[in-house]
Design a protein around this motif. Structure first.
Motif, mmCIF file in Angstrom:
data_model
loop_
_atom_site.group_PDB
_atom_site.id
_atom_site.type_symbol
_atom_site.label_atom_id
_atom_site.label_comp_id
_atom_site.label_asym_id
_atom_site.label_seq_id
_atom_site.Cartn_x
_atom_site.Cartn_y
_atom_site.Cartn_z
ATOM 1 N N VAL A 114 14.891 -3.604 0.689
ATOM 2 C CA VAL A 114 13.973 -3.781 1.491
ATOM 3 C C VAL A 114 12.837 -2.526 1.708
ATOM 4 C CG1 VAL A 114 15.038 -3.682 3.682
ATOM 5 C CG2 VAL A 114 12.752 -5.392 4.007
ATOM 6 N N TYR A 115 11.602 -2.826 2.355
ATOM 7 C CA TYR A 115 10.689 -1.735 2.877
ATOM 8 C C TYR A 115 9.597 -2.230 3.813
ATOM 9 C CZ TYR A 115 7.351 -3.377 -0.164
ATOM 10 O OH TYR A 115 6.466 -4.428 -1.066
ATOM 11 N N ALA A 116 10.012 -0.841 4.885
ATOM 12 C CA ALA A 116 8.555 -1.704 6.486
ATOM 13 C C ALA A 116 7.285 -0.550 6.293
ATOM 14 C CB ALA A 116 9.950 -1.750 7.667
ATOM 15 N N THR A 163 9.587 8.408 -4.102
ATOM 16 C CA THR A 163 11.153 7.252 -3.378
ATOM 17 C C THR A 163 11.236 5.612 -4.356
ATOM 18 O OG1 THR A 163 10.096 8.061 -1.415
ATOM 19 C CG2 THR A 163 11.091 5.440 -1.441
ATOM 20 N N GLU A 164 9.989 5.553 -5.146
ATOM 21 C CA GLU A 164 10.094 4.663 -6.215
ATOM 22 C C GLU A 164 10.823 4.617 -7.817
ATOM 23 O OE1 GLU A 164 8.532 0.834 -5.612
ATOM 24 O OE2 GLU A 164 6.599 1.605 -3.991
ATOM 25 N N LEU A 165 11.276 5.883 -7.909
ATOM 26 C CA LEU A 165 11.773 6.689 -9.087
ATOM 27 C C LEU A 165 12.529 5.610 -9.526
ATOM 28 C CD1 LEU A 165 11.525 9.051 -10.799
ATOM 29 C CD2 LEU A 165 13.078 9.769 -9.386
ATOM 30 N N GLY A 215 1.880 -3.392 -12.832
ATOM 31 C CA GLY A 215 3.377 -3.734 -12.309
ATOM 32 C C GLY A 215 3.333 -3.462 -10.036
ATOM 33 N N ARG A 216 3.931 -2.391 -9.898
ATOM 34 C CA ARG A 216 4.679 -2.431 -8.726
ATOM 35 C C ARG A 216 3.495 -1.093 -8.054
ATOM 36 N NH1 ARG A 216 9.726 -1.403 -11.314
ATOM 37 N NH2 ARG A 216 9.264 1.056 -10.522
ATOM 38 N N ASN A 217 3.212 -0.991 -8.662
ATOM 39 C CA ASN A 217 1.860 0.475 -8.524
ATOM 40 C C ASN A 217 0.170 0.719 -8.561
ATOM 41 O OD1 ASN A 217 4.654 2.269 -8.101
ATOM 42 N ND2 ASN A 217 5.502 1.911 -9.948
ATOM 43 N N GLY A 268 1.006 -1.130 0.049
ATOM 44 C CA GLY A 268 0.458 0.295 0.047
ATOM 45 C C GLY A 268 1.181 1.095 0.173
ATOM 46 N N MET A 269 2.338 1.006 -0.103
ATOM 47 C CA MET A 269 2.879 2.331 -0.497
ATOM 48 C C MET A 269 2.069 3.735 -1.501
ATOM 49 S SD MET A 269 6.976 1.495 0.049
ATOM 50 C CE MET A 269 6.415 0.100 -0.497
ATOM 51 N N LEU A 270 1.816 4.671 -1.816
ATOM 52 C CA LEU A 270 2.120 5.442 -2.638
ATOM 53 C C LEU A 270 3.184 6.156 -2.746
ATOM 54 C CD1 LEU A 270 -1.688 6.037 -0.314
ATOM 55 C CD2 LEU A 270 -1.105 4.686 -2.108
ATOM 56 N N LEU A 322 1.417 -11.712 -7.049
ATOM 57 C CA LEU A 322 2.000 -11.610 -8.347
ATOM 58 C C LEU A 322 1.291 -10.050 -9.140
ATOM 59 C CD1 LEU A 322 1.180 -15.548 -9.365
ATOM 60 C CD2 LEU A 322 3.268 -14.578 -8.746
ATOM 61 N N ARG A 323 2.447 -9.159 -9.356
ATOM 62 C CA ARG A 323 1.701 -8.566 -9.975
ATOM 63 C C ARG A 323 2.171 -7.946 -11.643
ATOM 64 N NH1 ARG A 323 7.001 -8.000 -6.724
ATOM 65 N NH2 ARG A 323 7.132 -6.430 -5.126
ATOM 66 N N PRO A 324 1.597 -7.832 -11.776
ATOM 67 C CA PRO A 324 1.041 -7.829 -13.233
ATOM 68 C C PRO A 324 2.245 -6.570 -14.007
ATOM 69 C CG PRO A 324 -0.419 -6.714 -12.433
ATOM 70 C CD PRO A 324 0.474 -6.857 -11.178
ATOM 71 N N GLY A 337 8.443 -5.998 3.093
ATOM 72 C CA GLY A 337 8.839 -6.091 1.595
ATOM 73 C C GLY A 337 9.821 -6.019 1.217
ATOM 74 N N ALA A 338 9.733 -6.333 -0.472
ATOM 75 C CA ALA A 338 9.091 -7.889 -1.014
ATOM 76 C C ALA A 338 9.905 -7.891 -2.436
ATOM 77 C CB ALA A 338 8.211 -7.426 -1.789
ATOM 78 N N THR A 339 9.963 -9.412 -2.521
ATOM 79 C CA THR A 339 11.063 -9.613 -3.453
ATOM 80 C C THR A 339 10.863 -9.358 -4.782
ATOM 81 O OG1 THR A 339 9.656 -11.916 -4.038
ATOM 82 C CG2 THR A 339 11.553 -11.703 -2.240
HETATM 83 N N1 GLY Z 1 5.627 -0.771 -4.876
HETATM 84 C C1 GLY Z 1 5.878 -1.840 -3.708
HETATM 85 C C2 GLY Z 1 6.421 -3.659 -4.740
HETATM 86 O O1 GLY Z 1 5.826 -3.614 -5.946
HETATM 87 O O2 GLY Z 1 7.060 -3.937 -3.963
#
Ligand code: GLY
Length: 392
Positions: free
Chosen positions: A261-263, A56-58, A346-348, A50-52, A317-319, A274-276
């Protein structure tokens, strides 16, 4: 074939946050909506943290994604207010900011690179020494050497968000059908019916496919999703605060000897770690090695993790798509009229939900929202290099 005789204005296939938000928004605009939901256990909506966090995810080369992410983050406060009002449920949106930290000299270099990239794009980010990081976030380990604070990167409880969207949709009149959509039947080149695995049918004038990395399994869509979207596995842990477990107040991302890694701490005491990122096809096994690595790296920056209760080890499973941008709109040639795709986030996916839902409902209303060219669903149509749905 049996099933509801009613013909919906829109059938939405997929009950993750994207599908739930599209269904709710479409119903709120007066459309009749049927939602087909097979409640997949490893859907990204359930696994996500649930990170928005557009800042940071640039990542280098992802300027188009940054613009989408920022646009959707800007919609979040209003989106949350509307979902909460429409559902009567709290989604635990926390404006907590995000701190990215580094443990060794190589990690410091990588975090510096991220900071310079953020500044190049004019993003709000502050470079901090290790001591300043610990002052801001006392749960950090003494070994943290430095970091970057992104005060505008927030979080939402994705599971609560999904529940609230479901309730908001139900109150707006969305009819949910529990089952697996198998194929779309068309007549005269236009969508007519969604056929489920049990043989039942959902007649609809338009169909929106929002089934994440499983979107390509639906027959009769022209094949774009099957060709372009692949699963990207993420293993993720859920911990719970206990007395004497000092946990962070804000989202902490870290590089630990090169491993990310993130918390993500919730107000109710949950901590998501997470996350791998694994190219493993459809495999969603939780592995001992990944759980070990996440706990080892998480504990290296947040020692209090050792005292927290470990309540869930999961995988989702991220798409994913080849350019890390979602597919929103009409797929390429071969797709029937009336079919829209909203997948490949994907991750977003949690972050991009408000923007995607608004864009799709505009398209259903015949309006193409500006600024979404980069995520057109037909952009890979003429690219023979893209394509086998790698990992499937
Ligand atoms: N946005 C974080 C992840 O996909 O793990």
């Amino acid at each position: 074939m049996s099933g509801p005789a009613v013909r919906f204005d829109v059938a939405v296939v997929g009950g993750g946050v994207i599908g739930l938000a599209v269904a709710w928004r479409a119903a709120a605009r007066g459309m009749t909506v049927g939602l087909v939901d097979d409640a997949r256990p490893h859907r990204a909506t359930w696994a996500a943290a649930g990170m928005l966090a557009p800042v940071t995810e640039l990542h280098p080369g992802e300027e188009a994604l940054l613009e989408l992410n920022r646009a959707s983050a800007a919609r979040y406060p209003r989106f949350v207010a509307e979902v909460e009002a429409a559902s009567g449920q709290c989604v635990a949106y926390r404006r907590c900011g995000t701190l990215t930290v580094a443990l060794d000299a190589g990690d410091v270099d990588a975090v510096d690179e991220l900071y310079h990239l953020q500044r190049r794009f004019g993003l709000v980010a502050e470079r901090l020494r290790g001591s300043a990081c610990r002052k801001l976030e006392p749960a950090l380990a003494v070994g943290v050497r430095g970091g970057v604070h992104a005060p505008e990167d927030h979080q939402v409880d994705n599971r609560r968000l999904a529940g609230a969207l479901r309730e908001a949709g139900a109150r707006a009149g969305v009819v949910t059908v529990v089952g697996t959509a198998r194929r779309i039947e068309s007549a005269g080149g236009a969508v007519e019916t969604v056929v489920l695995a049990d043989g039942s049918a959902l007649p609809a004038s338009r169909v929106v496919v929002t089934a994440g990395c499983w979107s390509g399994e639906l027959e009769g869509t022209g094949g774009t999703a099957a060709r372009v979207i692949r699963p990207l596995k993420g293993q993720i842990l859920r911990l719970r605060a206990r007395p004497f477990a000092v946990l962070p107040e804000r989202t902490v991302r870290a590089l630990v000897h090169g491993s990310p890694v993130y918390a993500v701490p919730r107000a109710d005491g949950e901590l998501v770690v997470g996350a791998t990122m694994e190219e493993q096809g459809d495999d969603a096994t939780v592995t001992a090695g990944a759980v070990h690595d996440l706990l080892r790296d998480g504990r290296a920056v947040l020692p209090g993790i050792a005292e927290a209760a470990l309540v869930e080890c999961g995988a989702g499973l991220r798409p994913a798509t080849p350019d890390n941008l979602p597919l929103i709109g009409r797929p390429g040639s071969g797709a029937p009229d009336g079919l829209l795709l909203a997948a490949g986030h994907g991750r977003n996916g949690i972050l991009l939900t408000p923007l995607t839902a608004d864009a799709v409902v505009d398209l259903l209303d015949g309006v193409t929202a500006p600024g979404l060219d980069a995520c057109r669903a037909d952009r890979f149509a003429a690219d023979p290099a893209v394509g086998t749905g790698a990992g499937r």
